[in-house]
Design a protein around this motif. Structure first.
Motif, PDB file in Angstrom:
ATOM      1  N   LEU A  13       0.818  -1.210   0.000  1.00 57.17           N
ATOM      2  CA  LEU A  13       0.000   0.000   0.000  1.00 57.17           C
ATOM      3  C   LEU A  13       0.857   1.268   0.000  1.00 57.17           C
ATOM      4  O   LEU A  13       0.414   2.308  -0.495  1.00 57.17           O
ATOM      5  N   ARG A  14       2.061   1.171   0.518  1.00 56.55           N
ATOM      6  CA  ARG A  14       2.939   2.335   0.538  1.00 56.55           C
ATOM      7  C   ARG A  14       3.589   2.603  -0.818  1.00 56.55           C
ATOM      8  O   ARG A  14       4.210   3.642  -1.022  1.00 56.55           O
ATOM      9  N   LYS A  15       3.451   1.683  -1.740  1.00 58.76           N
ATOM     10  CA  LYS A  15       4.136   1.805  -3.032  1.00 58.76           C
ATOM     11  C   LYS A  15       3.429   2.732  -4.009  1.00 58.76           C
ATOM     12  O   LYS A  15       4.016   3.174  -4.987  1.00 58.76           O
ATOM     13  N   GLY A  16       2.151   2.977  -3.799  1.00 57.45           N
ATOM     14  CA  GLY A  16       1.448   3.816  -4.760  1.00 57.45           C
ATOM     15  C   GLY A  16       0.094   4.262  -4.256  1.00 57.45           C
ATOM     16  O   GLY A  16      -0.425   3.734  -3.268  1.00 57.45           O
ATOM     17  N   ASP A  17      -0.471   5.245  -4.940  1.00 58.40           N
ATOM     18  CA  ASP A  17      -1.779   5.762  -4.570  1.00 58.40           C
ATOM     19  C   ASP A  17      -2.890   4.854  -5.078  1.00 58.40           C
ATOM     20  O   ASP A  17      -2.755   4.187  -6.106  1.00 58.40           O
ATOM     21  N   ASN A  18      -3.992   4.846  -4.342  1.00 57.79           N
ATOM     22  CA  ASN A  18      -5.221   4.159  -4.750  1.00 57.79           C
ATOM     23  C   ASN A  18      -5.102   2.638  -4.808  1.00 57.79           C
ATOM     24  O   ASN A  18      -6.001   1.976  -5.323  1.00 57.79           O
ATOM     25  N   LEU A  19      -4.008   2.070  -4.295  1.00 55.85           N
ATOM     26  CA  LEU A  19      -3.893   0.620  -4.301  1.00 55.85           C
ATOM     27  C   LEU A  19      -4.897  -0.022  -3.344  1.00 55.85           C
ATOM     28  O   LEU A  19      -5.299  -1.160  -3.546  1.00 55.85           O
ATOM     29  N   VAL A  20      -5.308   0.710  -2.320  1.00 56.58           N
ATOM     30  CA  VAL A  20      -6.201   0.142  -1.328  1.00 56.58           C
ATOM     31  C   VAL A  20      -7.552  -0.234  -1.933  1.00 56.58           C
ATOM     32  O   VAL A  20      -8.218  -1.160  -1.460  1.00 56.58           O
ATOM     33  N   ASN A  21      -7.946   0.448  -2.999  1.00 54.03           N
ATOM     34  CA  ASN A  21      -9.215   0.140  -3.667  1.00 54.03           C
ATOM     35  C   ASN A  21      -9.014  -0.452  -5.064  1.00 54.03           C
ATOM     36  O   ASN A  21      -9.940  -0.472  -5.872  1.00 54.03           O
ATOM     37  N   LYS A  22      -7.823  -0.955  -5.327  1.00 60.34           N
ATOM     38  CA  LYS A  22      -7.532  -1.514  -6.645  1.00 60.34           C
ATOM     39  C   LYS A  22      -8.326  -2.802  -6.872  1.00 60.34           C
ATOM     40  O   LYS A  22      -8.244  -3.745  -6.080  1.00 60.34           O
ATOM     41  N   PRO A  23      -9.104  -2.886  -7.958  1.00 57.16           N
ATOM     42  CA  PRO A  23      -9.851  -4.118  -8.236  1.00 57.16           C
ATOM     43  C   PRO A  23      -9.007  -5.131  -8.998  1.00 57.16           C
ATOM     44  O   PRO A  23      -8.098  -4.766  -9.739  1.00 57.16           O
ATOM     45  N   ASP A  24      -9.299  -6.409  -8.803  1.00 55.52           N
ATOM     46  CA  ASP A  24      -8.666  -7.428  -9.632  1.00 55.52           C
ATOM     47  C   ASP A  24      -9.521  -7.655 -10.873  1.00 55.52           C
ATOM     48  O   ASP A  24     -10.422  -6.861 -11.172  1.00 55.52           O
ATOM     49  N   GLU A  25      -9.269  -8.742 -11.590  1.00 55.88           N
ATOM     50  CA  GLU A  25      -9.967  -8.950 -12.864  1.00 55.88           C
ATOM     51  C   GLU A  25     -11.470  -9.146 -12.700  1.00 55.88           C
ATOM     52  O   GLU A  25     -12.231  -8.931 -13.636  1.00 55.88           O
ATOM     53  N   ARG A  26     -11.920  -9.541 -11.516  1.00 55.99           N
ATOM     54  CA  ARG A  26     -13.357  -9.712 -11.267  1.00 55.99           C
ATOM     55  C   ARG A  26     -13.964  -8.535 -10.530  1.00 55.99           C
ATOM     56  O   ARG A  26     -15.140  -8.570 -10.192  1.00 55.99           O
ATOM     57  N   GLY A  27     -13.141  -7.528 -10.276  1.00 59.92           N
ATOM     58  CA  GLY A  27     -13.626  -6.363  -9.570  1.00 59.92           C
ATOM     59  C   GLY A  27     -13.527  -6.465  -8.062  1.00 59.92           C
ATOM     60  O   GLY A  27     -14.018  -5.608  -7.344  1.00 59.92           O
ATOM     61  N   PHE A  28     -12.879  -7.519  -7.567  1.00 58.54           N
ATOM     62  CA  PHE A  28     -12.704  -7.689  -6.129  1.00 58.54           C
ATOM     63  C   PHE A  28     -11.567  -6.800  -5.632  1.00 58.54           C
ATOM     64  O   PHE A  28     -10.460  -6.842  -6.164  1.00 58.54           O
ATOM     65  N   THR A  29     -11.833  -6.010  -4.606  1.00 62.48           N
ATOM     66  CA  THR A  29     -10.811  -5.186  -3.971  1.00 62.48           C
ATOM     67  C   THR A  29     -10.157  -5.977  -2.833  1.00 62.48           C
ATOM     68  O   THR A  29     -10.679  -7.021  -2.415  1.00 62.48           O
ATOM     69  N   PRO A  30      -9.029  -5.491  -2.303  1.00 66.18           N
ATOM     70  CA  PRO A  30      -8.448  -6.169  -1.141  1.00 66.18           C
ATOM     71  C   PRO A  30      -9.438  -6.308   0.015  1.00 66.18           C
ATOM     72  O   PRO A  30      -9.458  -7.338   0.697  1.00 66.18           O
ATOM     73  N   LEU A  31     -10.280  -5.300   0.228  1.00 67.91           N
ATOM     74  CA  LEU A  31     -11.265  -5.372   1.304  1.00 67.91           C
ATOM     75  C   LEU A  31     -12.276  -6.485   1.065  1.00 67.91           C
ATOM     76  O   LEU A  31     -12.673  -7.203   1.996  1.00 67.91           O
TER      77      LEU A  31
END
Length: 259
Positions: free
Chosen positions: A109-127
């Motif tokens: 998460l410290r590597k870049g902005d907006n990674l916390v809400n980044k979706p994968d190929e199915r739209g799943f976020t880390p949360l």
């Protein structure tokens, strides 16, 4: 200690909707077949006669499943080490969230902005991944970091629905504190309450009803929460729903205070 399974173990795979798991609310019970697969379905099926009150966890429509890696299972059983460092470096932010690897997750998460809400190929976020696998500390951390609990995946899967699917009542409570839609539905018409009922998660059903979950919503299969409880023979869930209906009825019968 077994070596970490490949990252592919965290993807969604197609399986028949027949797996039955122990309820995460009752850690004393083991899964009936030893599997870590969680299947989502809103069509009732006859539970296997393993226990008088089977606890079935369900996951997503059309038999999609979320599968834990062996490493994740070991970690949940209390082992201190969950994966080899070299393997952790190769995991994505979504896989780290699903496995509850907080140190490595923080580094990502410290590597870049907006990674916390980044979706994968199915739209799943880390949360969403952390909620689906019951990683409450990871869920708490992600929410504090700024994860958006309102995000829906491509088929309208939500963190709340998947937490309800697994019977993770504490996570459900955390998400509801963030004012997520308690009646959010996916493309199958499933709501958090319907998935909690289908999973036979009594405490989760109680929590959702206490927060105002809609009992009248029908899935595309035509089943209401009560219909599912009756069809599956989940007597405890049925009793919870009946008691809730009775309370609602009694509250409507209370006379108004005289002026």
């Amino acid at each position: 200690m077994e070596p970490t399974q490949p990252a592919e173990d965290l993807i969604l795979t197609q399986q028949p909707p027949a797996s039955e798991l122990g309820d995460p609310e009752d850690p004393g019970e083991e899964a009936a077949d030893g599997s870590d697969t969680v299947v989502l379905s809103l069509f009732p099926c006859t539970p296997e006669p393993v226990n008088p009150e089977p606890d079935a966890s369900v996951s997503s429509p059309q038999g999609s499943s979320l599968k834990h890696s062996t490493t994740l299972t070991n970690r949940q059983r209390g082992n201190e080490v969950s994966a080899l460092p070299a393997t952790l470096d190769s995991l994505s932010i979504h896989q780290l969230a699903a496995q509850g690897e907080l140190d490595q997750l923080k580094e990502h998460l410290r590597k870049g902005d907006n990674l916390v809400n980044k979706p994968d190929e199915r739209g799943f976020t880390p949360l969403i991944w952390a909620s689906a696998f019951g990683e409450i500390e990871t869920v708490r951390f992600l929410l504090e970091w700024g994860a958006d609990p309102h995000i829906l995946a491509k088929e309208r899967e939500s963190a709340l629905s998947l937490a309800s699917t697994g019977g993770y009542t504490d996570i459900v409570g955390l998400l509801l504190e963030r004012d997520v839609d308690i009646n959010i539905y996916d493309w199958n018409g499933g709501t958090p309450l319907l998935y909690a009922v289908r999973g036979n998660h009594v405490k989760c059903v109680e929590a959702l009803l206490a927060r105002g979950a809609d009992l009248t919503t029908e899935a595309d299969s035509g089943y209401t929460p009560m219909d599912l409880a009756v069809a599956l023979g989940y007597r405890k869930v049925q009793q919870v729903i009946e008691n809730h209906i009775l309370k609602l009825f009694q509250s409507n019968l209370v006379p108004a205070d005289p002026e």
